[in-house]
Design a protein around this motif. Sequence first.
Motif, PDB file in Angstrom:
ATOM      1  N   VAL A  74      52.171  42.914  30.863  1.00  0.00           N
ATOM      2  CA  VAL A  74      52.240  41.617  30.208  1.00  0.00           C
ATOM      3  C   VAL A  74      51.234  41.651  29.062  1.00  0.00           C
ATOM      4  CG1 VAL A  74      51.935  39.130  30.486  1.00  0.00           C
ATOM      5  CG2 VAL A  74      52.840  40.491  32.381  1.00  0.00           C
TER       6      VAL A  74
ATOM      7  N   TYR B 262      59.664  25.834  23.924  1.00  0.00           N
ATOM      8  CA  TYR B 262      60.330  27.105  24.240  1.00  0.00           C
ATOM      9  C   TYR B 262      59.534  27.966  25.212  1.00  0.00           C
ATOM     10  CZ  TYR B 262      63.017  25.865  20.090  1.00  0.00           C
ATOM     11  OH  TYR B 262      63.801  25.221  19.181  1.00  0.00           O
TER      12      TYR B 262
ATOM     13  N   TRP C  90      59.701  28.958  28.431  1.00  0.00           N
ATOM     14  CA  TRP C  90      60.369  29.984  29.240  1.00  0.00           C
ATOM     15  C   TRP C  90      61.036  31.050  28.374  1.00  0.00           C
ATOM     16  CZ3 TRP C  90      58.389  30.348  33.661  1.00  0.00           C
ATOM     17  CH2 TRP C  90      57.936  29.226  34.339  1.00  0.00           C
ATOM     18  N   GLN C  91      61.526  30.655  27.226  1.00  0.00           N
ATOM     19  CA  GLN C  91      62.108  31.647  26.312  1.00  0.00           C
ATOM     20  C   GLN C  91      61.020  32.596  25.799  1.00  0.00           C
ATOM     21  OE1 GLN C  91      62.667  28.355  26.278  1.00  0.00           O
ATOM     22  NE2 GLN C  91      64.737  27.869  25.590  1.00  0.00           N
TER      23      GLN C  91
ATOM     24  N   VAL D 215      58.239  33.361  27.411  1.00  0.00           N
ATOM     25  CA  VAL D 215      57.883  34.232  28.538  1.00  0.00           C
ATOM     26  C   VAL D 215      58.898  35.372  28.639  1.00  0.00           C
ATOM     27  CG1 VAL D 215      57.704  34.367  31.058  1.00  0.00           C
ATOM     28  CG2 VAL D 215      56.633  32.468  29.828  1.00  0.00           C
ATOM     29  N   ALA D 216      60.171  35.031  28.537  1.00  0.00           N
ATOM     30  CA  ALA D 216      61.216  36.059  28.588  1.00  0.00           C
ATOM     31  C   ALA D 216      61.065  37.039  27.421  1.00  0.00           C
ATOM     32  CB  ALA D 216      62.593  35.410  28.567  1.00  0.00           C
ATOM     33  N   LEU D 217      60.737  36.525  26.246  1.00  0.00           N
ATOM     34  CA  LEU D 217      60.543  37.383  25.075  1.00  0.00           C
ATOM     35  C   LEU D 217      59.375  38.346  25.278  1.00  0.00           C
ATOM     36  CD1 LEU D 217      61.584  37.922  22.206  1.00  0.00           C
ATOM     37  CD2 LEU D 217      59.940  36.233  21.401  1.00  0.00           C
TER      38      LEU D 217
ATOM     39  N   ILE E   2      58.329  39.526  28.153  1.00  0.00           N
ATOM     40  CA  ILE E   2      58.793  40.534  29.121  1.00  0.00           C
ATOM     41  C   ILE E   2      59.726  41.531  28.443  1.00  0.00           C
ATOM     42  CG2 ILE E   2      60.171  40.867  31.211  1.00  0.00           C
ATOM     43  CD1 ILE E   2      58.959  38.140  32.156  1.00  0.00           C
ATOM     44  N   ILE E   3      60.612  41.026  27.608  1.00  0.00           N
ATOM     45  CA  ILE E   3      61.527  41.912  26.868  1.00  0.00           C
ATOM     46  C   ILE E   3      60.739  42.825  25.931  1.00  0.00           C
ATOM     47  CG2 ILE E   3      63.324  41.943  25.084  1.00  0.00           C
ATOM     48  CD1 ILE E   3      64.450  39.382  26.474  1.00  0.00           C
TER      49      ILE E   3
END
Length: 190
Positions: free
Chosen positions: A33, A168, A170-171, A173-175, A177-178
């Motif tokens: 992370v 945004y 959660w988006q 957080v996903a970004l 991780i991606i």
Amino acid sequence: MKFIDSVLNKAEHPAYSWVVFLMTICESIFLFVPPEVFMTPAIIAERRRAVPITIAAILGSIVGGAIAYMIGLWLFDSVGMWIIENFATPEKFQIVRDMFIKNGIYIIILSAITPIPYKLMAICAGFLGYPILIFLGVSAVFRSSRFAIIGFLLWRFQGLANKIVKKYFWQLVALAIIGAGLGIGLLALF
């Protein structure tokens, strides 16, 4: 929305600098992370925290890089292999090792400023006996620059960043991780 407000409230606590410091150490050794994920809430919650949070990330990165280097130098057969087997693959480590032999300083710079896993480079540098002062010096300059730029941008655009994170969360957080996944994917390309 309550979760995001809770995170931002906790990030305002003076001890949060220690959280950033410790999490950045962990990121430099085994976490995938990015430290910016830990830096952002405190700075957008209270912009006056930008300098202490950025300094905590920089110091945590230097300490974590030194620990990862020492793992490679002294504990490669036990802890180093465990980290590689659990967070990468021996094949990827071999690729990193070959790259390090050819382009050590460039590899350190690249892993310091991109999502390529810094921990693999640090362990590899220790294992190969790469000069520690060069490793730590180059890492410190480029990781510090990365965190300083992020800290400055979050400080400068704190109001806008706060709105974006709240909208945004959660988006983002996903970004993150991606982004970490892409860094690992970049290693597979080599």
